[in-house]
Enzyme design. Structure first.
Site, PDB file in Angstrom:
ATOM      1  N   GLU A  93      56.685  35.006  47.313  1.00  0.00           N
ATOM      2  CA  GLU A  93      57.194  33.649  46.892  1.00  0.00           C
ATOM      3  C   GLU A  93      57.589  31.867  47.652  1.00  0.00           C
ATOM      4  OE1 GLU A  93      57.832  34.850  43.707  1.00  0.00           O
ATOM      5  OE2 GLU A  93      58.528  36.241  43.137  1.00  0.00           O
ATOM      6  N   ASN A 115      54.817  30.701  39.789  1.00  0.00           N
ATOM      7  CA  ASN A 115      54.626  29.357  40.642  1.00  0.00           C
ATOM      8  C   ASN A 115      54.361  29.618  41.882  1.00  0.00           C
ATOM      9  OD1 ASN A 115      55.098  31.924  41.633  1.00  0.00           O
ATOM     10  ND2 ASN A 115      57.389  32.240  41.614  1.00  0.00           N
ATOM     11  N   HIS A 157      52.526  32.096  43.694  1.00  0.00           N
ATOM     12  CA  HIS A 157      52.965  33.217  44.358  1.00  0.00           C
ATOM     13  C   HIS A 157      51.897  33.663  44.097  1.00  0.00           C
ATOM     14  CE1 HIS A 157      54.770  36.647  40.965  1.00  0.00           C
ATOM     15  NE2 HIS A 157      53.643  36.534  41.642  1.00  0.00           N
ATOM     16  N   ASP A 199      51.718  45.580  46.314  1.00  0.00           N
ATOM     17  CA  ASP A 199      53.244  45.226  45.978  1.00  0.00           C
ATOM     18  C   ASP A 199      53.257  45.689  45.408  1.00  0.00           C
ATOM     19  OD1 ASP A 199      51.473  43.843  44.468  1.00  0.00           O
ATOM     20  OD2 ASP A 199      52.099  42.261  44.854  1.00  0.00           O
TER      21      ASP A 199
END
Ligand code: GLP
Length: 253
Positions: free
Chosen positions: A144, A137, A139, A69
């Site tokens: 996400e 979280n 991810h 990414d």
């Protein structure tokens, strides 16, 4: 899904797995492809690979390196860009030809087209072993919560939690980009093998949801259980919320 508490041996085991999978690719007549994650978690793995490279016969001349990414709009020479991270921690220490490195282009005028190009790069040359971290979280890469299992490379909005977590790499949270280009979950799941590293109490809930919670977009890392060859390297703090037994340190079966 195998879960292993490894502690301080995680870097050594991860480096062993990287070498094994890259060697298997060579034995099958392919130029090997290493998929690299950014963030703090994998840095010691790259240092271990660099240590072995400096002291042993390892050659990376035939190896390709693909990133997961990149922040949208961050120049490659920004120290927090993933292009800069990959160069600093992976390709320069290992002596990999920059022409064999692919990171999504953060500055592409047409980011959607850039994501389609990056997806094709990975489709044409599948990753042999992908190193992954996990966000607090849940991810993976920048997929996400809400990301679907068949997602591909695309432009995404970053979660408030992710921007908060990653603000330490920037001056202030306001400097953290709001968007990123990321491999999708289906893109990541096409890698031949996955090695996930999770360390510290801040990852405990995400690890529990990924390993023991429902397979759900609420925790994108829960989709990793669809993969037949995933190894979790989890330290005691990150494993603290798991209800099930975890293997002691050792080699995954
Ligand atoms: C970033 C990256 C992820 C990485 C995560 C965890 O958000 N896009 O690929 O797994 O951070 O980072 P850290 O290891 O620093 O906790």
């Amino acid at each position: 899904m195998p879960a292993h508490v490894i502690g301080s041996d995680a870097d050594v085991l991860a480096a062993d797995l990287v070498h094994e999978h890259l060697q298997a690719a060579r034995a099958a007549g392919r130029e090997p492809v290493l998929g690299v994650a950014t963030g703090s978690s994998p840095v010691r793995i790259y240092a271990e690979l660099a240590r072995r490279t400096a002291s042993g016969p390892h050659s990376w001349a035939d190896t390709w390196v693909f990133a997961l990414d990149e922040y949208r709009g961050l120049a490659t020479d920004h120290p927090a860009s993933y292009a800069a991270f990959v160069e600093r921690h992976v390709t320069r220490p290992l002596g990999i030809d920059p022409r064999r490195v692919a990171v999504p282009d953060a500055m592409a005028a047409d980011p959607a087209a850039e994501c389609r190009r990056f997806e094709r790069v990975i489709r044409d040359r599948p990753v042999d072993v992908q190193i992954l971290g996990i966000g607090s979280n849940g991810h993976i890469a920048f997929n996400e919560p809400g990301s679907v299992v068949d997602s591909r490379c695309r432009v995404v909005q970053l979660d408030a939690q992710t921007r908060q977590d990653n603000a330490r790499f920037f001056g202030t949270i306001d400097e953290v980009p709001t968007e990123a280009l990321t491999q999708g979950i289906s893109t990541i799941l096409r890698a031949r093998a996955l090695v996930v590293i999770a360390q510290g109490a801040a990852k405990a809930a995400a690890v529990r949801d990924a390993v023991e919670g429902p397979r759900s977009s609420a925790c994108p890392a829960s989709f990793l259980r669809d993969h037949p060859r995933v190894t979790w390297l989890i330290d005691e703090a990150a494993a603290a919320a798991l209800a099930g037994a975890v293997s002691p340190a050792g080699r995954p079966g």
